[in-house]
Design a protein around this motif. Structure first.
Motif, short mmCIF file in Angstrom:
data_model
loop_
_atom_site.label_atom_id
_atom_site.label_comp_id
_atom_site.label_asym_id
_atom_site.label_seq_id
_atom_site.Cartn_x
_atom_site.Cartn_y
_atom_site.Cartn_z
N ASP A 60 57.38 33.79 40.76
CA ASP A 60 57.20 33.63 39.32
C ASP A 60 55.71 33.82 39.04
O ASP A 60 54.89 33.02 39.49
N PRO A 61 55.33 34.89 38.32
CA PRO A 61 53.90 35.18 38.16
C PRO A 61 53.12 34.09 37.44
O PRO A 61 51.91 33.97 37.63
N THR A 62 53.85 33.25 36.68
CA THR A 62 53.13 32.20 35.96
C THR A 62 52.56 31.15 36.92
O THR A 62 51.63 30.43 36.59
N GLU A 63 53.13 31.11 38.14
CA GLU A 63 52.57 30.20 39.16
C GLU A 63 51.12 30.57 39.49
O GLU A 63 50.36 29.76 40.00
N LYS A 64 50.79 31.82 39.29
CA LYS A 64 49.43 32.30 39.57
C LYS A 64 48.69 32.62 38.26
O LYS A 64 47.72 33.38 38.26
N ASN A 65 49.21 32.08 37.17
CA ASN A 65 48.61 32.34 35.84
C ASN A 65 48.58 33.82 35.50
O ASN A 65 47.63 34.32 34.88
N LEU A 66 49.62 34.52 35.92
CA LEU A 66 49.72 35.95 35.62
C LEU A 66 50.89 36.19 34.67
O LEU A 66 51.86 35.43 34.67
N ASN A 67 50.80 37.25 33.91
CA ASN A 67 51.89 37.63 33.02
C ASN A 67 52.93 38.45 33.76
O ASN A 67 52.58 39.26 34.63
N TYR A 68 54.19 38.28 33.39
CA TYR A 68 55.27 39.08 33.99
C TYR A 68 55.02 40.57 33.78
O TYR A 68 55.20 41.39 34.68
N SER A 69 54.59 40.93 32.59
CA SER A 69 54.23 42.33 32.29
C SER A 69 52.72 42.38 32.00
O SER A 69 52.30 42.42 30.85
N PRO A 70 51.91 42.38 33.05
CA PRO A 70 50.47 42.36 32.82
C PRO A 70 49.99 43.67 32.21
O PRO A 70 50.52 44.73 32.51
N ASN A 71 49.00 43.54 31.35
CA ASN A 71 48.38 44.74 30.78
C ASN A 71 47.73 45.53 31.91
O ASN A 71 46.88 44.99 32.63
N TRP A 72 48.12 46.78 32.09
CA TRP A 72 47.63 47.51 33.26
C TRP A 72 46.14 47.79 33.19
O TRP A 72 45.48 47.93 34.22
N LYS A 73 45.60 47.85 31.98
CA LYS A 73 44.17 48.15 31.87
C LYS A 73 43.31 46.90 32.11
O LYS A 73 42.27 46.98 32.74
N THR A 74 43.77 45.78 31.59
CA THR A 74 42.90 44.60 31.59
C THR A 74 43.32 43.53 32.59
O THR A 74 42.54 42.63 32.90
N GLU A 75 44.53 43.59 33.11
CA GLU A 75 45.01 42.51 33.96
C GLU A 75 45.41 42.96 35.37
O GLU A 75 45.72 42.12 36.21
N SER A 76 45.40 44.27 35.63
CA SER A 76 45.89 44.71 36.95
C SER A 76 44.95 44.25 38.06
O SER A 76 45.40 43.97 39.18
N GLY A 77 43.65 44.13 37.77
CA GLY A 77 42.72 43.63 38.78
C GLY A 77 43.03 42.20 39.19
O GLY A 77 42.99 41.86 40.37
N GLN A 78 43.40 41.37 38.20
CA GLN A 78 43.76 39.98 38.49
C GLN A 78 45.00 39.94 39.38
O GLN A 78 45.09 39.12 40.30
N VAL A 79 45.95 40.81 39.08
CA VAL A 79 47.19 40.83 39.87
C VAL A 79 46.89 41.24 41.30
O VAL A 79 47.35 40.61 42.26
N ARG A 80 46.10 42.30 41.46
CA ARG A 80 45.78 42.75 42.82
C ARG A 80 45.02 41.67 43.59
O ARG A 80 45.28 41.42 44.76
N ALA A 81 44.07 41.04 42.88
CA ALA A 81 43.26 40.01 43.54
C ALA A 81 44.11 38.83 44.00
O ALA A 81 43.83 38.20 45.02
N ALA A 82 45.17 38.54 43.24
CA ALA A 82 46.01 37.39 43.56
C ALA A 82 46.82 37.60 44.84
O ALA A 82 47.22 36.63 45.49
N PHE A 83 47.07 38.86 45.19
CA PHE A 83 47.98 39.11 46.31
C PHE A 83 47.41 39.99 47.41
O PHE A 83 48.04 40.18 48.44
#
Ligand SMILES: [Zn+2]
Length: 238
Positions: free
Chosen positions: A116-139
């Protein structure tokens, strides 16, 4: 540079390629958009580190063969429905290995995480321009390529990959394409340093379609040398 290209059936596709950010965003196309995802039931486990006995290993004694470790993360929606199950991820890897065989490059699924991405404070559909770095960093891990299946995007982008260089690194692919070996295999091409090629039979065509599976020997050479120079810790040896 930004380009707007007109696709047949008058569908507009936005292809954005930035040499400055080394972020490669890959566009939606009409053929692939007919693929409908089959939703899987909620997983029993959120994280599976696959033991060696269950690995479909790509390690080989052939010194020319490159075997790369993969981590696949699948987001769960608000109903805890995972985009992928482990079996889907394994099937995806098989499909990509069939494509990359021509380069004597293969991948093995070493860990699968449904979360569940909210466990990592991430959005299910992250904005690819502004949030993809956060997603990559989390995993991101230091010794595996990373693929993250995220919720749908409403724009024309279907996948985005950080090119070799500054991290964090990883592929984000939206739900409808998360099982598609041509789409994700294309993204792994970016991971290995390949750029788009205007050839509608090539895996690195910006328009991924049913016939875009070809890789040239020049592309193979570049991908393999990128792996040696940028990703030695991802390579698995006997
Ligand atoms: Zn691309």
């Amino acid at each position: 540079m930004n380009r707007f290209l007109q696709f047949k059936k008058t569908k507009k596709i936005l292809i954005i390629f930035s040499l400055f950010t080394f972020l490669n965003a890959c566009g939606r196309n009409a053929q692939n958009s007919s693929i409908n995802p089959i939703l899987s039931p909620p997983p029993n486990n959120t994280s599976i580190l696959l033991p060696p006995s269950t690995l479909e290993s790509c390690v080989s004694n052939d010194p020319n063969h490159q075997c790369i470790g993969l981590k696949i993360v699948s987001f769960q929606d608000s109903s805890r429905v995972s985009i992928l199950q482990k079996a889907d991820a394994q099937e995806l890897v098989r499909g990509m290995n069939a494509i990359w065989k021509t380069c004597d490059v293969a991948f093995q699924l070493e860990s699968f995480l449904s979360i569940d991405p909210t466990e990592k404070n991430l959005n299910y559909s992250p904005n690819w321009k502004t949030e993809s770095g956060q997603v990559r960093a989390a995993f991101e891990e230091k010794d595996t390529f990373l693929i993250v299946s995220v919720g749908p995007w409403t724009n024309s982008t279907i996948a985005v990959t950080q090119m070799p260089g500054n991290g964090p690194h990883g592929v984000l692919v939206e739900k409808d394409y998360a099982r598609n070996p041509l789409t994700v295999g294309h993204e792994l091409g970016h991971y290995q340093g390949l750029l788009h090629l205007r050839d509608n039979t090539n895996l690195m065509s910006p328009y991924i379609g049913p016939n875009t599976a070809h890789l040239s020997q020049a592309q193979c050479s570049l991908a393999r040398s990128t792996n040696f120079s940028n990703w030695p810790q991802m390579l698995r040896h006997p």
